[in-house]
Design a protein around this motif. Structure first.
Motif, PDB file in Angstrom:
ATOM      1  N   PRO A 279       0.817  -1.216   0.000  1.00 17.03           N
ATOM      2  CA  PRO A 279       0.000   0.000   0.000  1.00 17.03           C
ATOM      3  C   PRO A 279       0.851   1.266   0.000  1.00 17.03           C
ATOM      4  O   PRO A 279       1.983   1.256   0.497  1.00 17.03           O
ATOM      5  CB  PRO A 279      -0.798  -0.108   1.299  1.00 17.03           C
ATOM      6  N   ALA A 280       0.305   2.347  -0.564  1.00 21.06           N
ATOM      7  CA  ALA A 280       0.997   3.638  -0.550  1.00 21.06           C
ATOM      8  C   ALA A 280       1.149   4.086   0.902  1.00 21.06           C
ATOM      9  O   ALA A 280       0.312   3.784   1.746  1.00 21.06           O
ATOM     10  CB  ALA A 280       0.190   4.660  -1.334  1.00 21.06           C
ATOM     11  N   PRO A 364       4.317  10.266  -1.718  1.00 21.67           N
ATOM     12  CA  PRO A 364       4.118  10.870  -3.032  1.00 21.67           C
ATOM     13  C   PRO A 364       2.986  10.175  -3.776  1.00 21.67           C
ATOM     14  O   PRO A 364       2.586   9.089  -3.378  1.00 21.67           O
ATOM     15  CB  PRO A 364       5.456  10.611  -3.726  1.00 21.67           C
ATOM     16  N   GLY A 365       2.495  10.809  -4.809  1.00 23.76           N
ATOM     17  CA  GLY A 365       1.361  10.360  -5.628  1.00 23.76           C
ATOM     18  C   GLY A 365       0.943   8.913  -5.451  1.00 23.76           C
ATOM     19  O   GLY A 365       1.503   8.028  -6.065  1.00 23.76           O
ATOM     20  N   ALA A 366      -0.047   8.691  -4.614  1.00 24.71           N
ATOM     21  CA  ALA A 366      -0.504   7.332  -4.371  1.00 24.71           C
ATOM     22  C   ALA A 366      -1.314   6.832  -5.557  1.00 24.71           C
ATOM     23  O   ALA A 366      -1.777   7.616  -6.379  1.00 24.71           O
ATOM     24  CB  ALA A 366      -1.360   7.302  -3.113  1.00 24.71           C
ATOM     25  N   ALA A 367      -1.453   5.529  -5.617  1.00 29.58           N
ATOM     26  CA  ALA A 367      -2.200   4.925  -6.723  1.00 29.58           C
ATOM     27  C   ALA A 367      -3.680   5.280  -6.607  1.00 29.58           C
ATOM     28  O   ALA A 367      -4.171   5.533  -5.516  1.00 29.58           O
ATOM     29  CB  ALA A 367      -2.029   3.422  -6.672  1.00 29.58           C
ATOM     30  N   PRO A 368      -4.409   5.308  -7.711  1.00 29.65           N
ATOM     31  CA  PRO A 368      -5.832   5.635  -7.654  1.00 29.65           C
ATOM     32  C   PRO A 368      -6.611   4.532  -6.920  1.00 29.65           C
ATOM     33  O   PRO A 368      -6.184   3.411  -6.907  1.00 29.65           O
ATOM     34  CB  PRO A 368      -6.240   5.692  -9.113  1.00 29.65           C
TER      35      PRO A 368
ATOM     36  N   CYS B  96       9.210  -5.951  -2.358  1.00 27.73           N
ATOM     37  CA  CYS B  96       7.812  -5.585  -2.121  1.00 27.73           C
ATOM     38  C   CYS B  96       6.988  -5.930  -3.370  1.00 27.73           C
ATOM     39  O   CYS B  96       7.543  -6.262  -4.410  1.00 27.73           O
ATOM     40  CB  CYS B  96       7.674  -4.086  -1.848  1.00 27.73           C
ATOM     41  N   THR B  97       5.664  -5.833  -3.252  1.00 27.52           N
ATOM     42  CA  THR B  97       4.807  -6.111  -4.395  1.00 27.52           C
ATOM     43  C   THR B  97       4.406  -4.787  -5.050  1.00 27.52           C
ATOM     44  O   THR B  97       3.930  -3.879  -4.370  1.00 27.52           O
ATOM     45  CB  THR B  97       3.569  -6.906  -3.941  1.00 27.52           C
ATOM     46  N   VAL B  98       4.596  -4.697  -6.363  1.00 27.13           N
ATOM     47  CA  VAL B  98       4.364  -3.445  -7.085  1.00 27.13           C
ATOM     48  C   VAL B  98       2.880  -3.277  -7.415  1.00 27.13           C
ATOM     49  O   VAL B  98       2.085  -4.190  -7.196  1.00 27.13           O
ATOM     50  CB  VAL B  98       5.190  -3.404  -8.397  1.00 27.13           C
ATOM     51  N   GLN B  99       2.498  -2.097  -7.928  1.00 24.72           N
ATOM     52  CA  GLN B  99       1.109  -1.852  -8.330  1.00 24.72           C
ATOM     53  C   GLN B  99       1.069  -0.979  -9.585  1.00 24.72           C
ATOM     54  O   GLN B  99       2.036  -0.278  -9.897  1.00 24.72           O
ATOM     55  CB  GLN B  99       0.334  -1.170  -7.201  1.00 24.72           C
TER      56      GLN B  99
END
Lengths: 368, 148
Positions: A279-280, A364-368, B96-99
């Motif tokens: 997670p971000a 910084p810019g987290a995923a949507p 880690c696991t990417v997204q």
């Protein structure tokens, strides 16, 4: 503390009987003899006792958590949830354990810094420092292994990263990582292993080292800073004068822990899912933040060597210097000031502090 | 005096025998323990092809998800142009696991801010190597991933 007189009734007689058989006089004599120097830095002497007390709080709350905790990937998260939500005062015990762990690390770091800047590690107390530095690493090991036990997403990825760090070392690194993980990936096998490390292996090693550390402090007495050593100073008896002051601090610590647990119960987060992305905003406990942030800035390669390998070797070097400070700082052992060590330590502290603050910024810019 | 010298060398010989015996005994105790600490290699079924329980239409353009592929996470995503792709999802930096980041159409690791493009090439941050590309095929409605 003197052995009971024969005319003290049956209780006194029983006490005298026990004392005769365990050689109580030796301990009583030591307690009677122990003195604490009084000078402007006396307050720092309380940090060691505070660390010891907080360690015992961790042991007590840890044993209580063992009664409900289940160390498996399918049950760990649910059992901690059960402790937090269903078990009477479970939230209190677990939150004190989590808060206590963080405050414990803070106190031993403060203890170490005060010993460092007061040069209490100088001859003949080198071994006390070395056992203390090793105990700091053990405390970090406790923190790292305990962090995984609730089996939540944050812990899962922190452990993935943390156990991949030794794999960067040349030679035995990958094997070390496999031993830590109990396989090639972080799985339920890692949880079993970390559980064993957290509740059996580390406590056993800590008991031995902590025993040595405390005995060494008794053997050599309290260190007096260089600036005070040459002057005349008073002392106070450890029992009961210093010990009672210690006890006031411990009482405050328990109150603080209970208040933190009540007002800010420790979060549990989301159950770990090995097939979800990290997670971000993911980050480790505060005492690993500077290393974590440092690893972000290292480029993929530095002079042909993988960046993370350089970082890991650097952390290892810092750790080795920390353990060996009393042997490297020859001036202190001759009773001379060693200002360069102060400058080095202040520089390292500022560096760690800046990296920690940078790591605490919003992601910084987290995923949507 | 001659007796004393003999006594002395005999003592040394006995000490040597005792020491090596104790040493050997200790090694014979420690060896199994050390071996025990290293977990055995798991004989996981190393599949070369997996049919996913995911429909091709479930993955919208410019989005992605993590799917298991023989015990390891794989990132399955559709580029903004509409092409389905799959890459190993374990970051080459510290695992880690990417997204998939839709707003930047790239692949991001949240742990240490590593960035890869949609080919899996490491383009910024600490990752030292690219992600490995896997073949994606659509068989009927189902998606099939295969080692390239």
């Amino acid at each position: 503390m003197s052995s009971a007189a024969p005319d003290r009734g049956p209780l006194g007689a029983a006490l005298a009987w026990v004392q005769d058989r365990i050689g109580w006089e030796g301990i009583a004599h030591l307690a009677e003899k122990k003195q604490v120097p009084i000078h402007r830095y006396t307050i720092y002497y309380y940090l060691g006792g505070m660390a010891l007390f907080l360690f015992l709080v961790q042991v007590a709350t840890g044993i209580l958590l063992l009664l409900y905790y289940r160390p498996s990937a399918s049950e760990a998260f649910e059992s901690v949830q059960y402790i937090m939500a269903e078990v009477p005062f479970g939230w209190l015990i677990r939150s004190i354990h989590s808060w206590g762990a963080n405050i414990f690390v803070g106190v031993i770091v403060a203890h170490m810094l005060s010993v460092f800047f007061l040069r209490a590690y100088r001859a003949p107390r080198e071994m006390t420092w070395i056992t203390g530095a090793l105990l700091l690493f053990l405390a970090l090991g406790f923190g790292f292994s305990g962090y995984l036990l609730p089996w939540n997403t944050l812990a899962f990825f922190a452990t993935k990263v943390g156990t991949d760090v030794p794999a960067q070392l040349p030679g035995l690194g990958p094997l070390l990582s496999r031993i830590l993980r109990g396989g090639s990936d972080v799985t339920g096998a890692t949880l079993s292993r970390f559980y064993g490390i957290h509740v059996a292996i580390l406590p056993a090693i800590t008991t031995v080292l902590l025993g040595a550390h405390v005995v060494l402090v008794q053997q050599k007495g309290m260190s007096v800073p260089l600036s005070v050593e040459s002057k005349k100073y008073r002392t106070m008896k450890f029992v009961p004068d210093f010990l009672l002051r210690d006890a006031v601090g411990w009482l405050v610590a328990v109150g603080l822990l209970a208040a933190l647990a009540a007002f800010f119960p420790w979060e549990l987060g989301v159950k770990a899912d090995p097939f979800s992305p990290a997670p971000a905003g993911i980050r480790p406990e505060w005492y690993f933040l500077s290393m974590f942030q440092g690893l972000k800035y290292l480029p993929a390669e530095i002079a042909g060597v993988p960046g993370e390998m350089v970082g890991v070797l650097f952390f290892g070097l810092v750790g080795a210097v920390l353990v060996l400070v009393p042997l490297l700082d020859r001036r202190a052992s001759r009773g001379l000031p060693s200002p360069w060590w102060n400058r080095l330590a202040v520089l390292a502290l500022i560096g760690a502090l800046v990296l920690t603050i940078l790591a605490l910024r919003p992601p910084p810019g987290a995923a949507p | 005096m001659e007796t004393a010298t003999t006594e002395y060398s005999r003592r040394r010989w006995l000490t040597f025998l005792l020491g090596t015996s104790l040493g050997a005994t200790l090694v014979s105790f420690l060896y199994p323990v050390l071996r025990y600490l290293v977990p055995p290699e798991t004989s996981e079924p190393s599949l070369s092809e997996v049919e996913l329980d995911v429909k091709a239409s479930d993955i919208a353009p410019n989005s992605g998800r993590i799917v298991p592929f023989s015990g390891k996470p794989v990132i399955l995503f559709r580029t903004a142009a509409g092409e389905l792709r799959a890459l190993t999802a374990t970051c080459t930096h510290l695992a880690c696991t990417v997204q998939y980041r839709g707003d930047r159409s790239d692949i991001w690791c949240a742990c240490h801010n590593g960035v890869y493009d949609t080919n899996g090439t490491n383009i910024s941050g600490p990752p030292p190597r690219p992600l490995t590309r896997l073949d994606v095929a659509v068989r009927g409605e189902k998606i099939v991933i295969r080692r390239a």
